[in-house]
Write an enzyme that holds these catalytic residues in place. Structure first.
Site, PDB file in Angstrom:
ATOM      1  N   HIS A  80      37.110  13.511  25.485  1.00  0.00           N
ATOM      2  CA  HIS A  80      37.171  14.540  24.439  1.00  0.00           C
ATOM      3  C   HIS A  80      38.536  15.219  24.477  1.00  0.00           C
ATOM      4  CE1 HIS A  80      32.605  15.227  23.637  1.00  0.00           C
ATOM      5  NE2 HIS A  80      32.855  13.971  23.933  1.00  0.00           N
ATOM      6  N   TYR A 209      30.819  25.785  22.163  1.00  0.00           N
ATOM      7  CA  TYR A 209      30.464  26.978  22.936  1.00  0.00           C
ATOM      8  C   TYR A 209      30.316  28.119  21.937  1.00  0.00           C
ATOM      9  CZ  TYR A 209      31.921  24.655  27.311  1.00  0.00           C
ATOM     10  OH  TYR A 209      32.032  23.817  28.395  1.00  0.00           O
ATOM     11  N   PRO A 301      27.933  27.611  35.203  1.00  0.00           N
ATOM     12  CA  PRO A 301      28.273  26.331  34.571  1.00  0.00           C
ATOM     13  C   PRO A 301      29.153  26.443  33.327  1.00  0.00           C
ATOM     14  CG  PRO A 301      25.993  26.933  34.099  1.00  0.00           C
ATOM     15  CD  PRO A 301      26.500  27.934  35.076  1.00  0.00           C
ATOM     16  N   LYS A 305      33.024  23.574  35.969  1.00  0.00           N
ATOM     17  CA  LYS A 305      33.936  23.338  37.087  1.00  0.00           C
ATOM     18  C   LYS A 305      33.275  22.821  38.357  1.00  0.00           C
ATOM     19  CE  LYS A 305      37.670  24.286  35.122  1.00  0.00           C
ATOM     20  NZ  LYS A 305      37.833  23.061  34.361  1.00  0.00           N
ATOM     21  N   TYR A 393      40.616  24.748  31.404  1.00  0.00           N
ATOM     22  CA  TYR A 393      39.448  23.916  31.081  1.00  0.00           C
ATOM     23  C   TYR A 393      39.672  22.446  31.480  1.00  0.00           C
ATOM     24  CZ  TYR A 393      35.226  22.490  28.652  1.00  0.00           C
ATOM     25  OH  TYR A 393      33.980  22.006  28.364  1.00  0.00           O
TER      26      TYR A 393
HETATM   27  C1  PHB Z   1      26.693  19.644  30.212  1.00  0.00           C
HETATM   28  O1  PHB Z   1      26.959  18.707  29.450  1.00  0.00           O
HETATM   29  O2  PHB Z   1      25.673  19.649  30.890  1.00  0.00           O
HETATM   30  C2  PHB Z   1      27.620  20.796  30.269  1.00  0.00           C
HETATM   31  C3  PHB Z   1      28.769  20.795  29.492  1.00  0.00           C
HETATM   32  C4  PHB Z   1      29.638  21.863  29.546  1.00  0.00           C
HETATM   33  C5  PHB Z   1      29.351  22.948  30.360  1.00  0.00           C
HETATM   34  C6  PHB Z   1      28.212  22.961  31.133  1.00  0.00           C
HETATM   35  C7  PHB Z   1      27.330  21.881  31.100  1.00  0.00           C
HETATM   36  O3  PHB Z   1      30.210  24.006  30.386  1.00  0.00           O
END
Ligand code: PHB
Length: 399
Positions: A80, A209, A301, A305, A393
């Protein structure tokens, strides 16, 4: 798996925990001719089923490739180049690669990494014991270190030059650092994540997000046919207490845009609630014991990281052990904890910032909500602010 009787009584490195950190360490050491034994409390099937995050930084992808487990990752992982921030009914793309000189992230689930590592360790004839319970650690000092464990109904002791504690937040390894030496930092957030796995095509080509007055939401993906989505909930929410239709309504509301965006629905095949916490244990080494991954630190999460930090610890530890065995140098082992903690706190800062930016705190005054929006507007209008987010990120754990 391997029977206790066929495990050696001595190894250069005894590894407590066969999650991604322990397995990757064993694999990197093997490539350098250093022997190790991995003792894992869970069964192989249990370990390979464990659903965790799946965002790999470039440095993590590189390390897995170097460890010889990059082939399926390269074939099946999705690269991505951006993420979406969504608030106030509008979507804003953060072009990660453009802002970081071409770096991106790879979406590849943690349990797939674990499957690849287990297969590689077994193919190389590595010592890997599942359902092995560690009962005592002797972190040594000047003398040798030891691990007492039971496996297949028998008690045994592994003597080793070094112990790697890779057994996660609830593991026993950290407890071998005496309380007088150990300092623990813990912050619990007043919310959790309700996660679902959905049989459906992706809702979005990139991760979303979202900040919403009802709470945070995240759209992620696992494959062309399996999706992962989350929404903020109470840390004690009962995942089974929700009807599917109510889950979709919650996600729709939080992710809604003025242009009418909706997630692609499908059967919900798995659901879980996780609580969010930040945790750091200092120091990460004591005597001949070295902690790596979740045994030493937990991040919420939101910044994705956890696995990247674990991989970075292991890279640092493997390099230090190689310098010790091949060059007789102890400086890298001596500085292990300090170097890893610096990175862990950087990750902690980033993860906690992104978490508080996007979540609604039920006890939070409206003042804080206005600050969140101001911060989001800054991020989505200033190239400098977006670049700082992008760098953290895609590339925080490299250094
Ligand atoms: C996930 O795909 O489980 C996932 C993706 C991004 C995050 C946390 C979990 O920040």
């Amino acid at each position: 798996m391997t029977a206790a009787t066929s495990l050696p009584g001595h190894a250069q490195v005894g590894i407590v925990g066969g999650g991604p950190a322990g397995l990757l360490l064993s694999q990197l050491l093997h490539a350098a001719g250093i022997t190790s034994v991995v003792l894992e409390a869970r069964s192989r099937a249990g370990l390979e089923r464990l659903i965790r995050a799946g965002v790999l930084e470039q440095g993590t992808t590189d390390l897995l490739t170097e460890a010889g487990v990059g082939e399926r990752l390269r074939r099946e992982g999705a690269v991505h180049h951006g993420i979406e921030l969504r608030y106030d009914g509008e979507s804003h793309r953060i072009p990660l690669s453009m802002l970081t000189g071409g770096k991106g992230i790879t979406l590849y689930a943690q349990h797939e990494v674990v499957k690849d590592l287990i297969a590689a360790r077994i193919a190389a004839g590595g010592y890997l014991a599942f359902e092995a319970t560690v009962t005592d650690l002797q972190p040594g000092g000047d003398g040798p270190a030891g691990i007492t464990y039971t496996h297949a109904g028998k008690a045994a002791t592994l003597s080793c030059d070094f112990i790697a504690g890779c057994d996660g937040f609830h593991g026993v390894a950290r407890q071998a650092i005496p309380p007088a030496v150990r300092r623990e930092f813990l912050h619990e957030y007043p919310y959790g994540w309700f996660g679902i796995l959905v049989d459906a095509p992706p809702s979005s080509p990139e991760l979303i997000y979202a900040r919403h007055a009802r709470g945070f939401a995240l759209v992620s993906t696992r494959s062309a046919t399996l999706q992962r989505m989350y929404f903020q909930c109470s840390p004690t929410e009962d995942a089974q207490g929700w009807r599917d239709g109510d889950i979709w309504r919650e996600l729709e509301q939080r992710l809604a845009t003025r242009s009418g965006w909706r997630p692609v629905e499908g059967p919900i095949v798995q659901r879980d609630v996780v609580s969010l916490r930040s945790f750091v244990c200092e120091p990460m080494q004591y005597g001949r014991l070295f902690l790596a991954g979740d045994a030493a630190h937990i991040v919420p999460p939101t910044g994705a990281k956890g696995l990247n930090l674990a991989a970075a610890d292991v890279r640092t530890l493997a390099q230090a052990l190689v310098a010790h065995y091949h060059e007789g140098r102890s400086d890298l082992l001596d500085s292990y904890s300090g170097r890893c903690l610096q990175r862990a706190w950087r990750a902690q800062r980033f993860s906690s910032w992104l978490t508080t930016l996007l979540h609604t705190d039920p006890t939070q005054p409206d003042f804080e909500a206005r600050l969140q929006l101001a911060d989001l507007q800054h991020l989505t209008s200033s190239k400098a602010a977006a670049t700082a987010l992008a760098e953290n990120y895609v590339d925080l754990a490299r250094h």
